[in-house]
Design a protein around this motif. Structure first.
Motif, PDB file in Angstrom:
ATOM      1  N   ASP A 136       0.839  -1.194   0.000  1.00 33.79           N
ATOM      2  CA  ASP A 136       0.000   0.000   0.000  1.00 33.79           C
ATOM      3  C   ASP A 136       0.878   1.249   0.000  1.00 33.79           C
ATOM      4  OD1 ASP A 136      -2.623   1.419   0.377  1.00 33.79           O
ATOM      5  OD2 ASP A 136      -1.650   1.998   2.271  1.00 33.79           O
ATOM      6  N   PHE A 137       1.904   1.234   0.843  1.00 27.84           N
ATOM      7  CA  PHE A 137       2.837   2.361   0.919  1.00 27.84           C
ATOM      8  C   PHE A 137       3.542   2.568  -0.431  1.00 27.84           C
ATOM      9  CE2 PHE A 137       6.998   4.201   1.898  1.00 27.84           C
ATOM     10  CZ  PHE A 137       6.613   5.338   2.599  1.00 27.84           C
ATOM     11  N   LYS A 139       2.568   1.639  -3.407  1.00 25.77           N
ATOM     12  CA  LYS A 139       1.616   2.122  -4.403  1.00 25.77           C
ATOM     13  C   LYS A 139       1.420   3.627  -4.251  1.00 25.77           C
ATOM     14  CE  LYS A 139      -3.051   1.980  -6.152  1.00 25.77           C
ATOM     15  NZ  LYS A 139      -2.935   3.398  -6.466  1.00 25.77           N
ATOM     16  N   LYS A 140       1.293   4.080  -3.006  1.00 34.81           N
ATOM     17  CA  LYS A 140       1.107   5.513  -2.761  1.00 34.81           C
ATOM     18  C   LYS A 140       2.350   6.310  -3.159  1.00 34.81           C
ATOM     19  CE  LYS A 140      -2.468   4.924   0.702  1.00 34.81           C
ATOM     20  NZ  LYS A 140      -2.799   4.878   2.110  1.00 34.81           N
ATOM     21  N   THR A 142       4.415   5.422  -5.523  1.00 39.25           N
ATOM     22  CA  THR A 142       4.385   5.401  -6.988  1.00 39.25           C
ATOM     23  C   THR A 142       3.412   6.448  -7.512  1.00 39.25           C
ATOM     24  OG1 THR A 142       4.941   3.055  -6.974  1.00 39.25           O
ATOM     25  CG2 THR A 142       3.982   3.927  -9.003  1.00 39.25           C
ATOM     26  N   ASP A 143       2.253   6.575  -6.880  1.00 33.72           N
ATOM     27  CA  ASP A 143       1.283   7.599  -7.277  1.00 33.72           C
ATOM     28  C   ASP A 143       1.869   9.004  -7.112  1.00 33.72           C
ATOM     29  OD1 ASP A 143      -0.553   5.574  -7.832  1.00 33.72           O
ATOM     30  OD2 ASP A 143      -1.673   5.858  -5.967  1.00 33.72           O
ATOM     31  N   ILE A 144       2.590   9.221  -6.018  1.00 28.74           N
ATOM     32  CA  ILE A 144       3.247  10.514  -5.798  1.00 28.74           C
ATOM     33  C   ILE A 144       4.250  10.779  -6.920  1.00 28.74           C
ATOM     34  CG2 ILE A 144       4.915  11.737  -4.323  1.00 28.74           C
ATOM     35  CD1 ILE A 144       3.464  10.418  -1.904  1.00 28.74           C
ATOM     36  N   ASP A 147       2.478  11.803 -10.052  1.00 28.51           N
ATOM     37  CA  ASP A 147       2.016  13.190  -9.937  1.00 28.51           C
ATOM     38  C   ASP A 147       3.174  14.165 -10.121  1.00 28.51           C
ATOM     39  OD1 ASP A 147      -0.552  12.258  -9.424  1.00 28.51           O
ATOM     40  OD2 ASP A 147      -0.434  12.585  -7.249  1.00 28.51           O
TER      41      ASP A 147
END
Length: 153
Positions: A136-137, A139-140, A142-144, A147
């Motif tokens: 989960d960490f 993935k977050k 990677t999303d950052i 962005d």
């Protein structure tokens, strides 16, 4: 020591570790690409195509941030190396779709097999619920990164 200072130290450690990991990742991919006779951008672009599937050169350019001329040269190199092929778009015969080929995947898979095995071994050191938290960490993070990449474009 206050919780705030401890948190700040932990956050600083996280930033340092991410920088170190990012640098090692880039260096690893650079060495991997060289061993395949490719440029790092070529290897990562092939990876993007394998991840996202067939796309136009323009779409690949948007994903990579490369100019039209650079994307054309990149596709030429990948096609020559057997990683992609150009195919006419069935919906618009004027457009060309870049299609990833499975033949090149075997070389890349073999090159990354040791890293994959080491990663699996590392994962086996954690409980299932710990892995879910880690994933989960990641993935977050990677999303950052996605962005932040968009902001740079």
């Amino acid at each position: 020591m206050s919780t705030r200072n401890t948190r700040s130290e932990t956050e600083e450690t996280a930033i340092q570790l991410f920088r170190k990991m990012a640098t090692r990742t880039i260096l690893f991919h650079q060495a991997a690409a060289q061993s395949l006779g490719l440029f790092p951008t070529d290897l990562k672009s092939a990876d993007i195509l394998n991840e996202a599937g067939p796309m136009t050169a323009g779409e690949l350019g948007k994903k990579t941030g490369l100019s039209t001329g650079s994307v054309t040269a990149l596709i030429d190199r990948l096609e020559k190396a057997g990683y992609v092929m150009r195919k006419k778009d069935p919906e618009d015969k004027r457009r060309v779709i870049i299609v990833p080929l499975t033949a090149g995947k075997a070389n890349v898979k073999q090159l990354f097999s040791s890293l994959s095995q080491s990663t699996v071994s590392l994962c086996r050191q954690y409980k299932e619920e710990e892995l879910h938290l880690i994933f989960d960490f990641l993935k977050k993070v990677t999303d950052i990164m996605e962005d932040e990449l968009e902001k740079l474009k």
